[in-house]
Write a protein that holds these residues in place. Structure first.
Motif, PDB file in Angstrom:
ATOM      1  N   ILE A  67     -43.045  -9.909  38.373  1.00 33.24           N
ATOM      2  CA  ILE A  67     -44.400 -10.473  38.317  1.00 33.24           C
ATOM      3  C   ILE A  67     -44.356 -11.943  37.905  1.00 33.24           C
TER       4      ILE A  67
ATOM      5  N   LYS B   7     -56.077  -7.729  34.269  1.00 33.68           N
ATOM      6  CA  LYS B   7     -54.962  -6.789  34.121  1.00 33.68           C
ATOM      7  C   LYS B   7     -54.313  -6.587  35.482  1.00 33.68           C
ATOM      8  N   VAL B   8     -53.016  -6.498  35.466  1.00 36.14           N
ATOM      9  CA  VAL B   8     -52.282  -6.304  36.709  1.00 36.14           C
ATOM     10  C   VAL B   8     -51.395  -5.072  36.548  1.00 36.14           C
ATOM     11  N   TYR B   9     -51.271  -4.329  37.616  1.00 37.91           N
ATOM     12  CA  TYR B   9     -50.510  -3.075  37.604  1.00 37.91           C
ATOM     13  C   TYR B   9     -49.400  -3.146  38.653  1.00 37.91           C
ATOM     14  N   ALA B  10     -48.385  -2.332  38.456  1.00 34.23           N
ATOM     15  CA  ALA B  10     -47.234  -2.362  39.370  1.00 34.23           C
ATOM     16  C   ALA B  10     -47.283  -1.187  40.327  1.00 34.23           C
ATOM     17  N   ASN B  11     -46.814  -1.424  41.517  1.00 32.14           N
ATOM     18  CA  ASN B  11     -46.679  -0.400  42.549  1.00 32.14           C
ATOM     19  C   ASN B  11     -45.981   0.836  41.963  1.00 32.14           C
TER      20      ASN B  11
ATOM     21  N   TRP C 231     -44.942  -6.379  30.015  1.00 34.33           N
ATOM     22  CA  TRP C 231     -45.629  -5.142  30.386  1.00 34.33           C
ATOM     23  C   TRP C 231     -45.929  -4.310  29.138  1.00 34.33           C
TER      24      TRP C 231
ATOM     25  N   ASN D  91     -45.767   2.710  34.986  1.00 37.11           N
ATOM     26  CA  ASN D  91     -47.194   2.960  34.755  1.00 37.11           C
ATOM     27  C   ASN D  91     -47.638   2.106  33.572  1.00 37.11           C
TER      28      ASN D  91
END
Lengths: 633, 633
Positions: free
Chosen positions: A305, A519-523, A629, A529
Motif C-alpha cells: 500500500i 480507511k483502506v482494506y486489502a484484497n 495495518w 483482514n
C-alpha cells in the motif's frame, strides 16, 4: 502522443514541505554520502591500479556516479561552486580511470582486467557503466561541456564492441539492469543511434534460450569452468530459489513472454522503466503489451500500500501474487528504497506513454510513502528496507551508511530531480501530475509560467495560475482519492483521470481536493483482514511514541470513523495532520505458551489511537512499535 | 532415574489405526523406496568405483542405510524372508564398498577419494556414516550377526583417526548432525568407549571459535583456497542469510552458549536428540541446561500447532520467534517431515531424561499431525514440506519420490519403530507415553504383559491390563487435553503429568479421556487472531472436498461451539470423527484491485463447515483449499 518530461531546470519548487526535503538532501545528504565514500576510501577506487591492496566491491563505482548525477540535478537550480568543484573532480577521476579501449570498472582493474566480461550475471560491470551514463546525462545537461560525454561514448563503443547480436560478439546482457535506462536517456539527449541500438539489444536479448534451453548466463558460467546446474556449486547464488533461477534477473524468459513480475524488484523496475522508454521511442507494440501486463500484475497483486515493492528478503524481490507480509522478520517485506525510487521512474515513463492518472497515483504513493520515509529528517540516515510493521522493543533506526550503498544516492537523485516528475508537456498541453507547490517555465512559452500554489499534502486547496504570453491547455491529474468529490473553478473534460482545460492564459484555476482520512482494506487474496488509514496520498501508521498508554503491537480498530486531529509539528515537519482512530486493547496479550484454549480478549472500553504519516516514522525515538495495518475488532 | 526405551521387538501394536499405517509402510513404502532407488540407480552407488559416469549425490548413501534400518524394525516383529534377503544384500554391498582404511562414501569414491574430508560442512560424509551407524544398531539388534558392526566400527575408527581434539587431527564436526545420534545408540548397544568419546567430541566441539572468531568451517574453506567472507563467493550457501551464517548448522556458537533454537530444523533436532542422550549418559549439567533452554524456546516460540518445525524455506529451518507463517508461498512454513520425525526422537529422549508429560504431549502432536500426514494413505506418496495452508486452485498432491529423498525412509523408520515410543521402563516402573492399542512384554517380567486396549484416537476409553507373574508400577501419561477431566479406575498420584499407580498385577485399569473438540488460539505475539480445532491430539483442517458449497479460502468461524459429527470413513481410514463448526462466508471475496475502501463483508447467514484431521488431508483429491487456522468473525 508522447509527453516530454519537464527539465529539472525549468521547475522551481516552492512547497515548504518539499523544499525542506530538498534542502536537507542538498546540504546534508550529498555531502554526507561523499564524506562516507571518502572516509571509507571507496571514493578513490577509480584511481586504483591493478594489485591495489583494497579490493573494490563490484558496485562502488556506481556510488560515485550516482552522487555525481544527484549533485548535477541540484546544481541545475542552485549554484554551489564547492559542490561543482567536487563533481568536476569526480569527472576528472572518471576520465583518468578509463582504460585505453574504453573499459572502466574498478573491481576488475584492481583484480586483473583479463577476467573482465566473464561474469556479467553477477559482476555489475554493465550496471556501473549504466549509472555512469545517467551521470553523463545529468552532467552534460548541466554543463554541456562534453567532458563526461567523451569518455562515456568511448565506454559505450567498447561495450558495443563486446556485446551485440553480431557473430563474434558475446550475446550477453547485464545481470542487473540499469544501462538500458542510461542508454535511452543519453539517446534522447544526443540521438546517437548506437545508443538506441544497444538498448534495444539488451532489452530484447535478455532471457533468450538456445536449443538446449540455456541462457547466456549458462554459457558464461560454463566458459568459466563452472556448472550452473549444481545446487551445491559456485553458480548457485544465495538469492536463487534453485539453480539457474534467472527470474531473479528477469532473464527466465524474454520480456515479451513474461506475464508475471518476478525476481529482484530493483532490477525489475529498472528494466521496465527502460522498456517503457523503448516502447515510446520505437513504437514496439509487443513490448508495450508486456510492459502493460507486468504493470497490471505488479499493481494488482504485488505492491504494498506504500508503493513498496519486494515481499521477499532472500532475493530482495517479488514474491508470489498476494503474498505481502508486513514485517521484515521471517524474511518478508523487503520493500527496498531503490525499488520505490525505480517505481517512480517507471511511473513517470508510463505517463509519457499514456496520460492515465493511475500512473501518477502510484508515483505519488511511492514518493510520499515507500520512498520518502527511507531518509531520516536529519538527511543523513537511511533505510535500505521499508517494512510496514516493526515491533515494540525492536526499534530499527535508520543507518548512516551501508556496505552496499545503493539507496542513499538514489534518495538524492530523486529529490534532486523531483521537479521533472511534476509536469510534462506535449505541444501546447501541459500535464500536471503532482500537486506540489512550484513554478514551471513552459518550454517555448516565451516566459509563460505555471505557478502552482498549495500546502499539499496538508491542505485541500490548490491554485494554478498560468501567466505569460502563451495560452496552454492543461491536463490536471485528479487523484483517485479525490475523484468522487473534487471541484475545479474551470470546467473541463475528464479523460483517464486527467481534467483537460483548453487554452488557459493569464488565469487562475482553483482546485479543491477534499482531504478526509479514509480507511483502506486489502484484497482477501492477501489473507489480510486488516485496515489501513490514508489521508490523500499519505499512508499512516501507529507509532508507540504517540500512544504511550497502550502497546501498539496489540491494538485493533473498531468500525468507528477516523478523524483528523489538529495540525502539529512532528520532528522538523510542520503542519502535519495526525489521524485519530477508535480502538480496543488486547487484554490478554501476554501468554506463557504458544497455543491456548483461551481466545484473544479485547477491551470493552475503547481507546483513542493516534496515527501519523508513515514517512515520518522513527524520527522521534520511541520503542520501535510501528504498524501500517491494524487488526479489526 | 533414566528410563529405558522399550525394545521394538517387545511391543506388538494391535491398534487398527496404527496397524494399518504400519502394514502400509511395510508392504508398500519400503518396497517402493527400494524400487525407486533401484530404478534411479541410486541403490547401486556404493558399488561404483572412481570415475563412474554417474556422480552420486552427497546423501544417496544415507537413503540405503535408512531403508535398511527401517526394514530391520519391521523384521523384528514379523518375518519376511524376501525383505531380509534384500537387507542382507545391502549389508554385503556396504561391506564391499568400504575402503581398506575404513572410509565409506560413494560421492568421493566416484569423484576421487583424495578430496575426502575437505568440506565436511557441506558434503555429508559424516552424516551418511551416522545413518550407517543407526542402520547397524537396528541390524545387529535384529540379527546379532556382527556383519554390519564390523565395517561400522572400522569406519568409526577411521573417523576417530581423522577427527578429534588431539593435535594433528582435524578439529571438525559434521555440517549435518546425525552421527552423534548413531554413535550414542551404538554405544548403548556395545558400550565401546570410543563411541561415547567421539560423540562427546562432536557435540561439544561444534561452534567453537578460535582467537580470530573463526570456526572449523572457516579453516577448511580457507584450506580449500576459498574465502568464507566473500558474499559473492563459493562459500556463500543459498541457505545462508549472510556469509559464515553457521547458525544454519547450529555452529554459530557452542551448544552450551545457545539460548535460541536456530537454523536448519532437522539438523537442530538431530543435534538436540543426541545431546539429550549424551546428558543422560554423562550427567553433564551445562549441556542439560542448554538442551532445556532450546526445548523451551522451540516449544514456546517456534513450533507449529501440528508439531511442524521450520517456518523458513530458505534455510529449511527456524525463523525468528513467533514468526509462523502457514503457507509455503512466500517462503514460509517449511515444516519438513524429517523435522517432525526428529522431534519425536528428541521427545522420546527427553522422556528418558525426565518423566514429564509435556514431552509426550508434543511427541504425540508431532506424530499424529506434522509427521503422519507426510505420507499418503497409499503408502507411496510423500510430503517433504507440510504447510498448514494451501489454496483453492493450487492443489499440492504428495510426490512419489524426491531427488533429495530423506523424508520417505524416515517415515518408514518411525512407523517401524513406533512400538519403542509407547512404553519405557525403569526398574519395575513402566511408563506409558502413548495411548496406542498394543501389547508390551515387560523386560525381565517372566512373561508379564501389559495389554493396552483402546480405539484411540477415535475413542475415549482405554483399558490397560497387567497380567503375569510380576507386579509393575505404572506411570500413565495424562494428555494435557484430558488433564482437567480424565478419570481412572485406580487411584494414583499425579507427578508432572503422569499418574503413578503402584504395584499393579493381574488387574485392569480403566482410563477415560473425554474427547471433546476444542478451539485453540495462538499467542498474540504470532499476530494470528485465528482459531484452530483439535480433538485429542489431532489437529483438524478444513478441506474443500467436504465443503463444496463454499470457498474454504474465504470462510471464518463464529464463536459458536464446534461439534463432533458421526464417525465416517475418510479414504481408507475408518471411524474418523469429523468436526462441524459454524462459519460465515466472505461475500465480497473477489476484488478487482489490491486495495479498496470497501471492507470485507461476511454473510449474515451462517454455514455449517466440516473439518477433518490434518493428517488425512489431500487423500481424496479436491481443489487444494486446506486450512488449519480459520479467521474469526
Amino acid at each position: 502522443m508522447a509527453f516530454k518530461t519537464s527539465n529539472v531546470r525549468d521547475v522551481r519548487i516552492t512547497s515548504q514541505f518539499w523544499s525542506q526535503m530538498q534542502t536537507c538532501s542538498r546540504e546534508i545528504t550529498i555531502p554526507a554520502i561523499i564524506k562516507a565514500q571518502k572516509d571509507t576510501g571507496h571514493w578513490y577506487c577509480l584511481t586504483w591500479k591493478e594489485g591495489h591492496p583494497v579490493k573494490p566491491h563490484p558496485f562502488w563505482d556506481s556510488d560515485i556516479y550516482k552522487v555525481t548525477e544527484a549533485a548535477c540535478y541540484f546544481l541545475m537550480t542552485r549554484d554551489d561552486p564547492t559542490l561543482l568543484a567536487e563533481i568536476e573532480g569526480a569527472v576528472d577521476m572518471i576520465r583518468s580511470a578509463q582504460h585505453p579501449d574504453g573499459y572502466i570498472n574498478s573491481y576488475y582493474t584492481v583484480r586483473g582486467i583479463q577476467n573482465r566480461w566473464t561474469n556479467i550475471r553477477d559482476m555489475h560491470e554493465l550496471y556501473c557503466i549504466g549509472h555512469l551514463v545517467e551521470a553523463c546525462v545529468a552532467y552534460e545537461s548541466l554543463t554541456d561541456s562534453g567532458r563526461l560525454l567523451e569518455p562515456v561514448m568511448k565506454a559505450i563503443r567498447h561495450v558495443a564492441s563486446v556485446f551485440g547480436p553480431e557473430e563474434g560478439k558475446k550475446h550477453g546482457y547485464p545481470g542487473h539492469q540499469e544501462i538500458e535506462i542510461g542508454l535511452l536517456r543519453l539517446y534522447e539527449l544526443t540521438k546517437d543511434p548506437l545508443l538506441l541500438y544497444l538498448a534495444k539489444y539488451f532489452i530484447t536479448e535478455r532471457g533468450k534460450r538456445d536449443e538446449h534451453g540455456e541462457t547466456y548466463y549458462d554459457h558464461e558460467a560454463k566458459a568459466r569452468g563452472a556448472d550452473p546446474y549444481d545446487p551445491m556449486g559456485t553458480e548457485m547464488r544465495h538469492t536463487y530459489e534453485f539453480p539457474r533461477d534467472y527470474a531473479y534477473h528477469q532473464a527466465h524468459k524474454p520480456l515479451v513472454e513474461q506475464d508475471e513480475i518476478k525476481g529482484h524488484s530493483v532490477r525489475a523496475v529498472y528494466y521496465l522503466a527502460a522498456a517503457t522508454d523503448y516502447v515510446r521511442l520505437s513504437g514496439d507494440q509487443t513490448i508495450r503489451d508486456a510492459v502493460n501486463r507486468l504493470w497490471r500484475d505488479m499493481v494488482n497483486t504485488k505492491m504494498y500500500i506504500t508503493g513498496g515493492l519486494g515481499a521477499m528478503r532472500q532475493w530482495e524481490g517479488f514474491g508470489p501474487r498476494y503474498i505481502l507480509g508486513d514485517a521484515e522478520e521471517g524474511n518478508g517485506c523487503y520493500a527496498e528504497t531503490c525499488a520505490s525510487f525505480g517505481l517512480t521512474n517507471w511511473c513517470t515513463r508510463m505517463l509519457r506513454l499514456q496520460l492515465n492518472s493511475e500512473y501518477a497515483d502510484i508515483m505519488e504513493v511511492a514518493l510520499y510513502n515507500g520512498f520518502l520515509g527511507a531518509v531520516g529528517l536529519d538527511g543523513k540516515s537511511f533505510y535500505y528496507e521499508n517494512p510496514l510493521t516493526t515491533y515494540s522493543g525492536y526499534a530499527k533506526p535508520r543507518s548512516t551508511w551501508f556496505e552496499v550503498a545503493c539507496c542513499p544516492p538514489n534518495v538524492a537523485k530523486l529529490l534532486g530531480s523531483l521537479g521533472s516528475l511534476i509536469y510534462s508537456s506535449f505541444d501546447n498541453v501541459v500535464a500536471v501530475h503532482l500537486w506540489i507547490a512550484s513554478e514551471f517555465t513552459v518550454a517555448q512559452g516565451n516566459g509563460t509560467i505555471i505557478s502552482q500554489k498549495t500546502n499539499m499534502p496538508w491542505s485541500e486547496e490548490i491554485e494554478l495560475t498560468v501567466s505569460g504570453p502563451k495560452a496552454v491547455s492543461l491536463a490536471l491529474r485528479i487523484p483517485n482519492w479525490a475523484l468522487a468529490n473534487f471541484t475545479c473553478s474551470v470546467e473541463g473534460e475528464m479523460r483517464q483521470g486527467y481534467l483537460h482545460l483548453s487554452e488557459v492564459q493569464n488565469c487562475t484555476v482553483k482546485l479543491h481536493f477534499p482531504l478526509e482520512p479514509r480507511k483502506v482494506y486489502a484484497n482477501p487474496m492477501t489473507g489480510k483482514n486488516e485496515v489501513a488509514i490514508m489521508l490523500g496520498p499519505l499512508v499512516y501508521c501507529i507509532e508507540d511514541i504517540d500512544n504511550e498508554s497502550v502497546n501498539v503491537d496489540y491494538v485493533a480498530l473498531t468500525d468507528a470513523p477516523v478523524r483528523k486531529g489538529p495540525p502539529k509539528n512532528i520532528a522538523t515537519v510542520e503542519d502535519v495532520i495526525p489521524i485519530h482512530a477508535t480502538g480496543r486493547v488486547l487484554q490478554n496479550a501476554k501468554w506463557s505458551s504458544l497455543y491456548s484454549s483461551t481466545p484473544w480478549q479485547w477491551s470493552e472500553q475503547t481507546v483513542d489511537l493516534v496515527f501519523v504519516p508513515y514517512f515520518l516514522r522513527m524520527n522521534r525515538g520511541g520503542n520501535g512499535g510501528m504498524h501500517v495495518w491494524s487488526k479489526r475488532v
